[in-house]
Structure formats: structure tokens, C-alpha cells
Design an enzyme around this catalytic site. Sequence first.
Site, PDB file in Angstrom:
ATOM      1  N   GLY A   1       0.819  -1.196   0.000  1.00 17.62           N
ATOM      2  CA  GLY A   1       0.000   0.000   0.000  1.00 17.62           C
ATOM      3  C   GLY A   1       0.859   1.254   0.000  1.00 17.62           C
ATOM      4  CB  CYS A   2       0.155   4.705  -1.111  1.00 18.62           C
ATOM      5  SG  CYS A   2      -1.501   4.924  -0.407  1.00 18.62           S
ATOM      6  CE1 TYR A   3      -1.294   8.411   3.810  1.00 16.41           C
ATOM      7  CE2 TYR A   3      -3.171   6.929   3.737  1.00 16.41           C
ATOM      8  CZ  TYR A   3      -2.654   8.209   3.688  1.00 16.41           C
ATOM      9  OH  TYR A   3      -3.500   9.284   3.542  1.00 16.41           O
ATOM     10  N   PRO A   4       1.949   2.419   3.743  1.00 16.34           N
ATOM     11  CG  PRO A   4       0.819   0.400   4.117  1.00 16.34           C
ATOM     12  CD  PRO A   4       0.681   1.721   3.406  1.00 16.34           C
ATOM     13  CB  THR A   5       5.341   2.228   0.068  1.00 15.25           C
ATOM     14  OG1 THR A   5       4.688   1.090  -0.506  1.00 15.25           O
ATOM     15  CG2 THR A   5       6.646   2.476  -0.669  1.00 15.25           C
TER      16      THR A   5
END
Length: 377
Positions: free
Chosen positions: A182-186
Site C-alpha cells: 500500500g502507499c502509506y505502508p511503503t
Amino acid sequence: MDRSAGFVSVGVGYEVRGGRARCVRKAVETIDVAILGASGYTGAELLRMLAVHPKAKIAAMTADRSAGKPIGEVFPQYGFGSQFAQSLPDLVKVAEVEDWSKYDLIFCCLPHATTQEIISGIPLETTKVVDLSADFRLSNIDTYTAWYGEHKAPYLQKEAVYGLVEHKRDEVRDARLVANPGCYPTAAQLALIPLLKNKSISSTDIIIDAKSGATGAGRSAKVGTLFCEVSDGMHAYGIAQHRHAPEIEQGLSEVTGEDVLVNFTPHLIPMNRGILETIFVKTSESPGALRQQLIEAYEDEPFVHVLPEGVSPHTRHVRGSNHCVMNVFPDRLPGRAIIVSVIDNVVKGASGQAIQNMNVMMGFDETMGLEGQPFFP
């Protein structure tokens, strides 16, 4: 660090080593790829970047509500008379795809909980998959169920590899099914994993203040992402219950060997694309030492960069690119530091990272098709 195996995998066979299937490869010039859910933002971004990829040919695209249309009717920017535009197939319904084995790799850009059944029907012996939904990101089925509902293909969960390439490159290289992060986790994991690995920050006191552009909500019409709802303001959402929290915690827990919980709060801001995360950590080391650890961790990585001391990352530094830019700053509170990490949520947070995963899976140079510099202004 070697990022190219010097050959291209076409999924012609697999052998089992250590309980995991490993691919047997042969060299080819190009691969045929399919994009499922091509009418969304991630599908559009895949089209933009694959247009300059020398090894990947788009052989099929699906979009159920736009089936039968040329892509130029959905995205006029791809409807001009270029050779790339003329080579693109018309959109079809997913159910109309009769033979998945015709494609070397499939990008799944479908909504959460819809990919599982489709992937279960794809022959992973011949066709590889990069899934951009959350369906295979969480390795624990109970955790998935708690946050997303029933999983309809749990037997594939053990097959899936979490595709944070900078920390999972060897696993991705041999994978048949990759769960694109996911974007935030990256942005969060790239900043935190090296420091937790070195035990330089506390694993029990991590605060992530995250902000994203409106494309993070997808292309479907929603009241909350209407212009008048987003413009001239910002707001927190998913407070203490955002689905990316367990994904972040999974990656950090894997590094520390213990259960890690984070205080994660996302915010929607009035811009199209970009993520900025301000991360507050407790540490016994100096901010300079933390910064040096990140420099050393990513000095050979093509897409992760630590800025010069004192320079604050901006989303404009990465807009339209597959780069992640970060830096570490001293906090006014003793024993604490502040990390700022930025990515383009549609590229490094989605489609660009998916192509990076494809490159590794297929034995291409990892940067192929991703060399474009950030947009400015």
C-alpha cells in the site's frame, strides 16, 4: 547489488526448493501483460509508464463498465495517434478473458476483495501476478478478516510475497504472486525498517502523521472526494482504524521479531497526488546517526534517497516518479527524532512499484521503464 538476472522469465515451469516454488526461466525479447481494472488511476499510471517500457507489451485491458471502448474514450491522453496508442487493445470485461495463460504477467488493479476469486482462476504455473489491491498483503488470515472481511482464496496467502522490493528482493525474484504494498505502508516502512533492524529506535513508541492527495481514494465517484469537499481544507480520516495500520505493523513486526503497534493517522489534503509522512520516534542515538544508517541502508538503491542534512523532503521532489525521498531531523524533545518520508502515492505507492516488482520477477533491469524524473512544476 545485482538487480538483473540477465534473462526474462516467461513462467515455463517451476521447481520446489525449501517449500517454495521457484521459476525455471528462459530468455525472450518481450512479455505480454494484462491490466485488470485499467480505467482507474493505477491503471492509467501503468499505461503511462509501460508506454516507455522496452520489454512489456500490453496485450489485454479490462474495465467492466467501459467494456468495448478504446482506452482513448476513458483516458483521452492515450487516444492520440501515437504508435503506442494504436497498439493498445480495446477494453473488455474480466469475464470475457478466456485464456489467462496467454499472458506472461497480469497486473490486478481491482478493488479490495474482488481480486481473490479472479487470481484463484489464473494458472500461476504459466502466468505471474502483481496484485495492487490489499487482498494478499496481510499474511495472517485472521488479521485480514478483521480488517477486510472474509478471504475467498486463503490457500493463496502462503504463495503471495509482499513486494517491498528494497527489503524483499530475493523473495520477489522467485515469486509467482506478489502483493504490491500500500502507499502509506511503503513510505513508512522504507523509513523505519533499517532503524528497527539496527535497534536504533524504540518499537513501542512510533507515531506516523500521514498526508495524501485525493487520488489515494481511487477514481470512483464519492462525496468525500468531490472538489468542494476537498479544496481549501484538509482533514484526518480513518482515525485509529485505517486499514494500512496492520500492514505497516506486519512489516515492522517481521523485522523486530515482536508485535509492533504504531499510532497511525492519515489526512486528506487538497492535491492530486503525493504522500508525506512525518514520523516521530524515540531513540537513544543522535538524529545524525539515524540519518547515516538510512544512507548506508539505501546507498545502492535506485529509488530511495536521503536528502542532505537539514533539507526537508517535499512531495514535489517525487511527483510522477518512482522515488522515495526522506530525511531525519532533531526533535525539541530529548531522546526523540523526526523522520520525513515522501512518495508519489500513484507511482512508488502503486503502479511504479508494481512495475518495479514486475522487473524483478521477470529478470529485467529493476529500473527499466521507471527512469523518468519527477514532474515540476
